[in-house]
Design an enzyme around this catalytic site. Structure first.
Site, PDB file in Angstrom:
ATOM      1  N   ASP A  86       0.812  -1.214   0.000  1.00 25.09           N
ATOM      2  CA  ASP A  86       0.000   0.000   0.000  1.00 25.09           C
ATOM      3  C   ASP A  86       0.848   1.267   0.000  1.00 25.09           C
ATOM      4  O   ASP A  86       1.997   1.270   0.443  1.00 25.09           O
ATOM      5  CB  ASP A  86      -0.906   0.031   1.234  1.00 25.09           C
ATOM      6  CG  ASP A  86      -2.127  -0.858   1.075  1.00 25.09           C
ATOM      7  OD1 ASP A  86      -2.188  -1.605   0.084  1.00 25.09           O
ATOM      8  OD2 ASP A  86      -3.000  -0.823   1.965  1.00 25.09           O
ATOM      9  N   HIS A 117       3.790  -2.348   3.369  1.00 21.61           N
ATOM     10  CA  HIS A 117       3.803  -0.971   2.865  1.00 21.61           C
ATOM     11  C   HIS A 117       5.140  -0.696   2.192  1.00 21.61           C
ATOM     12  O   HIS A 117       6.197  -1.020   2.741  1.00 21.61           O
ATOM     13  CB  HIS A 117       3.590   0.042   4.001  1.00 21.61           C
ATOM     14  CG  HIS A 117       2.229  -0.025   4.620  1.00 21.61           C
ATOM     15  ND1 HIS A 117       1.901  -0.917   5.611  1.00 21.61           N
ATOM     16  CD2 HIS A 117       1.100   0.710   4.385  1.00 21.61           C
ATOM     17  CE1 HIS A 117       0.643  -0.742   5.968  1.00 21.61           C
ATOM     18  NE2 HIS A 117       0.130   0.248   5.239  1.00 21.61           N
TER      19      HIS A 117
END
Length: 798
Positions: free
Chosen positions: A104, A256
């Protein structure tokens, strides 16, 4: 005595400036439009850059702890892949022994390329949920990501919580991200992950309608069922532990690659992949997981397998669903749906062509090829962002330099002004023997019926012996008659009135110099009045044989209006700080037309007042420097002038001054290479004038634009504090200038408003003049409307 310059008997030919006047007037409007377009373009670039950085339209709200009473249980307890068919929710789980690596918040120029290298090294695909603003800033990373066979999804354009946003904002977030993907990699996508989302049991009554609307538009929402919590930076071991699914269950795992420091993630990822492979897990994308479910369902139903099928398989009590094969309705027009098309090859996949059409790999099944306007608009967005990424930081750096230069100049002015004041006001200071011989005062006048009598009255009180020559430059309002009558009424036998055909101020001054009886000539405007001691003070520096010209101290007489007060502040600061500084540096750029004195031989030596520029006072001052003459400032020689009383007149006057100064600097550009004392102006004065009177003011409005931008979109109070700090420094300089000139401080109350309004107008005037100069236009002499309200100096005082 009255003298009339004989006429040639025919209408004189237009001067070069007059011939160009018509052309210049026709060009003014396009120049103004060009300036406005440049300002508009800069504003758009700044807004775009601010939008990309979530400074414009940013929303940091994150919903937490809301009720989920309206969310179906089968969604809350379902798998991490959510679609809607006929308005009904459909979820899917990840097949056993299968890992879907999701990342993400990217792309990030530091960490995303590292992730891509790791995935390539281990022959593992990933699914990246990308922030559109970051895609537009780093398109090459996304292009590499797709070409390597990874799958991408939308993570909104500005990373906002969509549960707080309107339908229009949601649509805009999705469409803009699709355009960014189209411009960067030539694709759009059907995958979506909401910012701040996690597992399906976190869906609440506010976010569920968003997923439902997006599902109806063809989007597949992707959640996680295993979170590495790497954003907490708990250490490599814990990241690996938290990312490991229990038993043999499949999992959508969240990492991430942006949004903070991700060095621990970069260290954990290779070890994690090796660990999961050792446990017998395979890695795929979201589309790859859906394909596996489809194959398993068909095998169970005895319908065979089809790796490219789009149908999904339900788990538990959730009905079967499918990933849509068409482009979502929320995507921009121009995205080609479905099977048989691809961009790039997949890890472990088989990219290729069929009948001239590129085939989509299973693991990039959510991608759609961008075509038509979507592709072109996407590329336009990427190019626009590229421009903003270069322009805005470049401007910020440039404005930082400008700001430092301006502050340094203020400091230098204060130091040199104090030194100048103390030097010239010492009891023992003297220019040499007192100058007592008569001088000639030249008053060029064109339609000065309102002011000429006041001017002559002030000269009648002069304590120094003078002759006065009034040169009427073809006035049509009876200026010469009024001047003769005033001279008679004041008992002035030392006044000559010379009439000539209208030829401009330089010609009038040259006529006066030729007619002068004495070796020192004082020049003043027809709307100016002198104090009784002005001429005596003005000519004393000529006791020094090196001095060729003297600048006096011009003061605004009509200062009781807002516009007059603004100009009063400007005059006091300009003459008392700037001129003192230039005097000590021996590079005075301008002898003001309102009050200046010259050696007659020096004026004739440089060819008199030139008609080459509109700033004949600046032109002759520089010319005298280049001939080796010294030009000084005499603070005690005061003249009171009538400043423009309206914004239109002020614009006209300053436009001419600015443009004329540029003309004079260009005319004398070779002074930069002059040697010896005559080259001092080129070495010192020319750079100072260009930097601080042209370049810095041209860019100064950008500082105000950035300040307003920061107040609105970044930090209002910090920006406001910075603005007041700069205002405080300017106020300090102005107060010191007022102290040196013994002016009343009450006018400084107008300074904040001056900074907000008057200064902006002066900047626009300079920009307008710069564009005129760059486009080759010419201006003519412009006569200002006078009221004659500036009478005796006593009436003009504070």
């Amino acid at each position: 005595m009255t003298t009339t310059t004989p006429s040639r008997g025919r209408r004189r030919a237009p001067t070069r400036m007059e011939r160009a006047a018509g052309k210049a007037a026709a060009l003014q409007r396009p120049r103004v439009i060009l300036a406005l377009l440049l300002l508009l373009g800069l504003t758009c670039v700044m807004l775009l850059d601010g939008y990309l950085r979530a400074e414009v339209g940013g929303d940091q709200r994150v919903r937490d702890g809301a009720s989920a009473s309206k969310v179906p249980e089968k969604v809350l307890n379902g798998g991490p892949i959510l679609t809607f068919r006929g308005g009904k929710p459909v979820t899917q789980t990840i097949p056993k022994k299968t890992i879907v690596l999701t990342f993400d918040d990217g792309p990030n120029p530091t960490y995303t390329p590292t992730v891509l290298k790791i995935l390539k090294k281990y022959d593992v695909p990933g699914t990246f949920f990308l922030v559109g603003s970051m895609v537009s800033r780093y398109p090459s990373i996304v292009k590499q990501m797709v070409a390597q066979g990874n799958e991408v999804g939308i993570h909104t354009f500005t990373h906002v919580d969509l549960s707080y946003q309107s339908d229009a904002r949601i649509k805009r977030e999705m469409e803009q991200t699709q355009l960014a993907l189209a411009g960067a990699a030539g694709i759009t996508t059907t995958l979506f992950r909401a910012p701040y989302s996690s597992e399906t049991d976190a869906i609440d009554n506010y976010s569920y309608p968003v997923y439902k609307k997006l599902g109806a538009s063809g989007y597949t929402s992707v959640f996680v069922d295993t979170d590495s919590d790497d954003w907490k930076q708990p250490g490599v071991a814990k990241i690996i532990k938290w990312a490991t699914p229990s038993g043999t269950s499949g999992s959508s795992v969240l990492f991430h690659d942006a949004g903070g420091v991700r060095s621990q993630t970069m260290k954990a990822l290779p070890t994690y992949i090796e660990k999961m492979k050792a446990k017998g897990y395979t890695f795929t994308t979201v589309s790859g997981a859906i394909a596996k479910n489809t194959s398993a369902e068909r095998a169970a139903n005895g319908t065979g397998t089809g790796a490219g099928a789009a149908a999904g398989t339900s788990t538990g009590n959730v009905e079967a669903g499918a990933q849509p094969s068409a482009a979502p309705s929320g995507a921009p027009a121009g995205t080609t749906p479905g099977g048989g098309q691809t961009v790039g090859s997949a890890v472990g996949g088989t990219g290729g062509t069929q009948n001239g059409t590129r085939t989509i790999s299973i693991q990039q099944g959510a991608h759609r090829e961008a075509t038509g306007m979507t592709l072109y608009e996407g590329k336009a967005l990427i190019y626009a962002v590229m421009v903003a990424e270069w322009v805005v930081p470049g401007l910020a750096a440039g404005l930082t330099v400008v700001g430092v230069a301006v502050m340094s100049r203020f400091g230098m002015m204060l130091i040199l002004a104090r030194r100048h004041y103390r030097q010239r006001n010492k009891r023992r200071f003297s220019w040499g023997p007192t100058v007592t011989r008569p001088v000639t005062v030249i008053v060029p006048a064109y339609n000065e019926k309102e002011c000429i009598a006041n001017t002559l009255e002030s000269l009648a009180k002069s304590t120094h012996p003078i002759e006065v020559i009034v040169v009427d430059d073809g006035s049509s309002d009876g200026t010469s008659e009024i001047a003769r009558e005033a001279a008679r009424s004041f008992g002035m036998t030392n006044v000559r009135v010379i009439r000539q055909e209208n030829a401009g101020k330089p010609a009038a001054l040259n006529n006066g110099v030729r007619s002068a009886s004495y070796d020192i000539v004082v020049m003043m405007d027809g709307d100016t009045v002198f104090e009784p001691d002005t001429v005596r003070q003005l000519v004393q520096p000529f006791a020094d044989p090196e001095v060729g010209a003297v600048a006096g101290n011009a003061k605004v007489g009509n200062r009781n209006t807002v516009i007059g007060a603004w100009q009063h502040i400007e005059y006091v600061m300009g003459f008392n700080l700037d001129r003192r500084m230039y005097d000590l540096l021996r590079c005075m750029p301008t002898i003001p037309g309102a009050i200046g004195a010259f050696r007659r031989e020096a004026v004739l030596q440089v060819g008199g007042m030139s008609e080459d520029t509109l700033a004949e006072d600046t032109d002759i001052t520089i010319a005298m420097h280049r001939e080796g003459w010294r030009v000084v400032y005499q603070e005690h020689a005061r003249a009171w002038t009538e400043a423009p009383a309206s914004l239109k007149q002020l614009w006209s006057q300053r436009y001419r001054w600015s443009y004329g100064t540029m003309q004079a600097l260009w005319k004398h550009r070779k002074s930069l290479t002059d040697k010896g004392p005559s080259g001092r102006f080129g070495r010192v004065g020319m750079p100072l004038v260009v930097i601080f009177q042209i370049i810095t003011p041209v860019f100064a409005p950008l500082i105000d634009v950035f300040t307003v931008y920061s107040m609105i979109f970044v930090d209002f109070w910090a920006s406001l504090a910075m603005w007041f700090a700069v205002l405080g420094i300017q106020l300090l300089c102005a107060a010191y200038a007022f102290r040196l000139d013994r002016e009343k401080y009450r006018y400084l109350l107008m300074m904040p408003l001056q900074q907000l309004a008057y200064r902006q107008m002066m900047y626009l005037v300079l920009i307008h003049s710069s564009i005129t100069a760059l486009t080759g236009g010419r201006l003519r002499w412009q006569k200002l409307k006078r009221t004659g309200e500036v009478g005796t100096p006593a009436g003009a005082n504070g």
